[in-house]
Design a protein around this motif. Structure first.
Motif, PDB file in Angstrom:
ATOM      1  N   PRO A 263       0.485  -1.167  -0.161  1.00 61.66           N
ATOM      2  CA  PRO A 263      -0.043   0.359   0.341  1.00 61.66           C
ATOM      3  C   PRO A 263       0.333   0.966  -0.169  1.00 61.66           C
ATOM      4  O   PRO A 263      -0.020   1.971  -0.324  1.00 61.66           O
ATOM      5  N   TYR A 264       1.991   1.179   0.930  1.00 63.15           N
ATOM      6  CA  TYR A 264       2.757   2.096   0.526  1.00 63.15           C
ATOM      7  C   TYR A 264       3.888   1.962   0.200  1.00 63.15           C
ATOM      8  O   TYR A 264       4.732   1.347   0.038  1.00 63.15           O
ATOM      9  N   VAL A 265       4.702   3.234   0.082  1.00 66.06           N
ATOM     10  CA  VAL A 265       6.523   2.636  -1.363  1.00 66.06           C
ATOM     11  C   VAL A 265       7.580   4.167  -0.164  1.00 66.06           C
ATOM     12  O   VAL A 265       6.673   5.103  -0.256  1.00 66.06           O
ATOM     13  N   ARG A 266       8.653   2.990   0.342  1.00 63.19           N
ATOM     14  CA  ARG A 266       8.697   4.484   1.018  1.00 63.19           C
ATOM     15  C   ARG A 266      10.870   4.389  -0.012  1.00 63.19           C
ATOM     16  O   ARG A 266      11.211   3.729  -0.676  1.00 63.19           O
ATOM     17  N   SER A 267      11.446   5.292   0.560  1.00 67.50           N
ATOM     18  CA  SER A 267      13.046   5.196  -0.056  1.00 67.50           C
ATOM     19  C   SER A 267      13.828   4.062  -0.058  1.00 67.50           C
ATOM     20  O   SER A 267      14.293   3.157   0.149  1.00 67.50           O
ATOM     21  N   ILE A 268      13.069   3.359   1.348  1.00 67.09           N
ATOM     22  CA  ILE A 268      14.159   2.311   1.866  1.00 67.09           C
ATOM     23  C   ILE A 268      13.711   0.839   1.329  1.00 67.09           C
ATOM     24  O   ILE A 268      13.997   0.269   0.911  1.00 67.09           O
ATOM     25  N   ASP A 269      11.965   0.986   0.907  1.00 71.75           N
ATOM     26  CA  ASP A 269      11.994   0.125  -0.185  1.00 71.75           C
ATOM     27  C   ASP A 269      12.509  -0.116  -1.837  1.00 71.75           C
ATOM     28  O   ASP A 269      12.948  -1.312  -2.232  1.00 71.75           O
ATOM     29  N   ILE A 270      12.637   0.695  -1.767  1.00 70.83           N
ATOM     30  CA  ILE A 270      13.278   1.076  -3.336  1.00 70.83           C
ATOM     31  C   ILE A 270      14.386   0.630  -3.265  1.00 70.83           C
ATOM     32  O   ILE A 270      15.185   0.281  -4.085  1.00 70.83           O
ATOM     33  N   ALA A 271      15.242   0.884  -2.196  1.00 71.18           N
ATOM     34  CA  ALA A 271      16.900   0.991  -2.364  1.00 71.18           C
ATOM     35  C   ALA A 271      16.952  -0.487  -2.042  1.00 71.18           C
ATOM     36  O   ALA A 271      17.228  -1.145  -2.660  1.00 71.18           O
ATOM     37  N   ASN A 272      15.901  -1.069  -0.746  1.00 69.45           N
ATOM     38  CA  ASN A 272      16.017  -3.331  -0.956  1.00 69.45           C
ATOM     39  C   ASN A 272      15.605  -3.894  -2.261  1.00 69.45           C
ATOM     40  O   ASN A 272      16.658  -4.504  -2.578  1.00 69.45           O
TER      41      ASN A 272
ATOM     42  N   SER B 199      21.852   1.936  -2.500  1.00 70.62           N
ATOM     43  CA  SER B 199      22.128   3.016  -0.922  1.00 70.62           C
ATOM     44  C   SER B 199      21.461   3.550  -0.584  1.00 70.62           C
ATOM     45  O   SER B 199      20.375   4.689  -1.681  1.00 70.62           O
ATOM     46  N   LYS B 200      20.214   3.694   0.736  1.00 66.82           N
ATOM     47  CA  LYS B 200      19.183   4.951   0.818  1.00 66.82           C
ATOM     48  C   LYS B 200      19.602   6.412   0.473  1.00 66.82           C
ATOM     49  O   LYS B 200      18.877   6.921  -0.560  1.00 66.82           O
ATOM     50  N   PRO B 201      21.503   6.520   0.803  1.00 62.57           N
ATOM     51  CA  PRO B 201      21.573   8.191   0.329  1.00 62.57           C
ATOM     52  C   PRO B 201      20.625   8.127  -1.724  1.00 62.57           C
ATOM     53  O   PRO B 201      20.807   9.112  -1.909  1.00 62.57           O
ATOM     54  N   SER B 202      22.079   7.157  -2.045  1.00 63.87           N
ATOM     55  CA  SER B 202      21.699   6.954  -3.672  1.00 63.87           C
ATOM     56  C   SER B 202      20.191   7.079  -3.948  1.00 63.87           C
ATOM     57  O   SER B 202      20.258   7.767  -5.402  1.00 63.87           O
ATOM     58  N   VAL B 203      19.243   6.623  -3.305  1.00 63.21           N
ATOM     59  CA  VAL B 203      17.650   7.137  -3.509  1.00 63.21           C
ATOM     60  C   VAL B 203      17.312   8.272  -3.288  1.00 63.21           C
ATOM     61  O   VAL B 203      16.422   8.649  -4.171  1.00 63.21           O
ATOM     62  N   SER B 204      17.425   8.325  -2.122  1.00 62.18           N
ATOM     63  CA  SER B 204      16.991  10.209  -1.468  1.00 62.18           C
ATOM     64  C   SER B 204      17.649  11.137  -2.300  1.00 62.18           C
ATOM     65  O   SER B 204      16.547  11.561  -3.237  1.00 62.18           O
ATOM     66  N   VAL B 205      18.874  10.660  -3.083  1.00 63.20           N
ATOM     67  CA  VAL B 205      19.541  11.700  -4.351  1.00 63.20           C
ATOM     68  C   VAL B 205      17.598  11.513  -5.943  1.00 63.20           C
ATOM     69  O   VAL B 205      17.675  12.629  -5.872  1.00 63.20           O
ATOM     70  N   ALA B 206      17.901  10.680  -6.189  1.00 67.05           N
ATOM     71  CA  ALA B 206      16.790  10.326  -6.579  1.00 67.05           C
ATOM     72  C   ALA B 206      15.966  10.864  -6.899  1.00 67.05           C
ATOM     73  O   ALA B 206      14.894  11.137  -7.698  1.00 67.05           O
ATOM     74  N   MET B 207      15.352  10.171  -5.702  1.00 67.68           N
ATOM     75  CA  MET B 207      14.062  11.414  -5.125  1.00 67.68           C
ATOM     76  C   MET B 207      13.482  12.118  -5.190  1.00 67.68           C
ATOM     77  O   MET B 207      12.503  12.227  -5.981  1.00 67.68           O
ATOM     78  N   LYS B 208      14.840  13.187  -5.112  1.00 66.75           N
ATOM     79  CA  LYS B 208      15.050  14.322  -5.084  1.00 66.75           C
ATOM     80  C   LYS B 208      14.704  15.325  -5.872  1.00 66.75           C
ATOM     81  O   LYS B 208      13.740  16.107  -6.852  1.00 66.75           O
ATOM     82  N   ASN B 209      15.310  14.315  -7.332  1.00 66.08           N
ATOM     83  CA  ASN B 209      15.436  14.802  -8.318  1.00 66.08           C
ATOM     84  C   ASN B 209      13.738  14.630  -9.171  1.00 66.08           C
ATOM     85  O   ASN B 209      13.566  15.707  -9.737  1.00 66.08           O
TER      86      ASN B 209
END
Length: 131
Positions: free
Chosen positions: A22-31, A36-46
């Motif tokens: 039902p929900y998607v978070r950055s950690i789910d994408i990273a996994n 890495s979570k920082p890489s996903v966070s940068v991608a999500m920001k973009n």
């Protein structure tokens, strides 16, 4: 406007995760992607800054209409190309890996031709099996 393959992969991954959860978070994408979570966070920001995703105050990620359109296109291509390759005799693991690369570079015209051919071929195959 053409977006980068990596952005298309992120959007498709969000869509696939959303289908399962039902929900998607950055950690789910990273996994899911093994990043890495920082890489996903940068991608999500973009992706957020370019209007492809929204991130709420709890960190839940949703696709915008623009992001969903791209994600659905990539997902459809992935499924069709994987199936097509397997019908040609390619083993499933290789077909899925190859489809993941092909889906980003194939033109809309070529993809539509594969869909038409596959539908016609499957129809003919099913007709022969009914005899």
């Amino acid at each position: 406007m053409r977006i980068h393959e990596s952005a298309e992969n992120y959007l498709e991954t969000i869509l696939m995760l959303r289908i399962k959860n039902p929900y998607v978070r950055s950690i789910d994408i990273a996994n899911e992607l093994g990043f890495s979570k920082p890489s996903v966070s940068v991608a999500m920001k973009n992706l957020r800054e370019n209007g492809y995703v929204n991130v709420d105050s709890d960190g839940y990620i949703t696709l915008t209409d623009k992001g969903k359109k791209i994600a659905e296109t990539m997902y459809e291509r992935h499924k069709w190309i994987s199936t097509w390759l397997m019908r040609l005799g390619v083993n499933e693991e290789t077909a899925v890996e190859d489809a993941c690369r092909i889906e980003h570079v194939i033109s809309a015209e070529t993809f539509e031709a594969i869909k038409v051919f596959t539908k016609e071929f499957m129809s003919k195959t099913n007709d022969k099996n009914d005899e």
